[in-house]
Design an enzyme around this catalytic site. Structure first.
Site, mmCIF file in Angstrom:
data_model
loop_
_atom_site.group_PDB
_atom_site.id
_atom_site.type_symbol
_atom_site.label_atom_id
_atom_site.label_comp_id
_atom_site.label_asym_id
_atom_site.label_seq_id
_atom_site.Cartn_x
_atom_site.Cartn_y
_atom_site.Cartn_z
ATOM 1 C CB CYS A 154 -2.151 -1.345 5.300
ATOM 2 S SG CYS A 154 -0.711 0.167 5.442
ATOM 3 C CD GLU B 189 -6.982 3.918 13.609
ATOM 4 O OE1 GLU B 189 -7.839 3.034 13.746
ATOM 5 O OE2 GLU B 189 -6.260 4.176 12.514
ATOM 6 C CG ASN C 89 -1.711 1.392 1.311
ATOM 7 O OD1 ASN C 89 -1.783 2.169 0.674
ATOM 8 N ND2 ASN C 89 -2.166 1.450 2.687
#
Length: 189
Positions: free
Chosen positions: A134, A161, A126
């Site tokens: 990813c 996150e 990626n």
């Protein structure tokens, strides 16, 4: 024409690349495929896609989910494009597995199965890591493998996150490599 800019993140310097269409690359310093595909004749200059990518990174590293997407223009095969499109669908703060991505692609193409390793190869290559998330892909057992930016960064991104990491782990082989790399870095200082 290819343009580049640098961004200083809490996890190290990031190199950004864009063409006239959108962002083509985002690499952490010392990432496995650092600047892969970047044209040697690129020019360091702020452009709208690079400015938007920096704004996205500012929001992301403040601990919030960005509510916008900079223009993206990842370069890769049709298969890789399909995998990267699936990565963009992984919700902020959640993870999926290589096998789950392979199953989704197989269903889309009406085939019985698709290789999780082939999907892993596309995930690993990626070119716009972080924005095309990813780092949210883990092994079937919950192992934190396969992030070109490094396992430690993957852990930090998931924590940022608010991902529930209770069932996730670093395989022993990766822990050993991380310790060896840290030792080598310390010896250079």
């Amino acid at each position: 024409m290819m343009f580049t800019a640098h961004y200083q993140s809490p996890l190290g310097e990031i190199l950004l690349a864009a063409d006239e269409v959108g962002l083509t690359g985002l690499w952490f310093d010392r990432a496995k495929y650092y600047a892969a595909g970047l044209a040697p004749q690129s020019t360091e200059r702020e452009t709208p896609p690079l400015t938007e990518a920096k704004r996205w990174l500012d929001v992301y590293f403040s601990g919030k989910m960005p509510d916008f997407m900079p223009p993206l223009h990842p370069i890769g095969s049709d298969f890789r494009q399909e995998v990267w499109a699936l990565l963009l669908q992984i919700p902020y703060g959640q993870t999926t597995t290589y096998g789950a991505l392979a199953a989704r692609l197989a269903a889309k193409h009406g085939t019985a199965r698709l290789s999780a390793q082939a999907v892993g190869g596309a995930v690993g290559h990626n070119p716009i890591s972080l924005i095309i998330p990813c780092h949210r892909v883990v092994g079937a057992s919950g192992s934190l493998i396969g992030y070109a930016g490094g396992v430690e960064r993957k852990i930090q991104l998931l924590k940022l996150e608010g991902t529930d990491c209770i069932k996730l782990f670093v395989p022993k082989k990766c822990e050993l490599r991380a310790e060896q790399a840290q030792s080598k870095d310390e010896q250079k200082m």
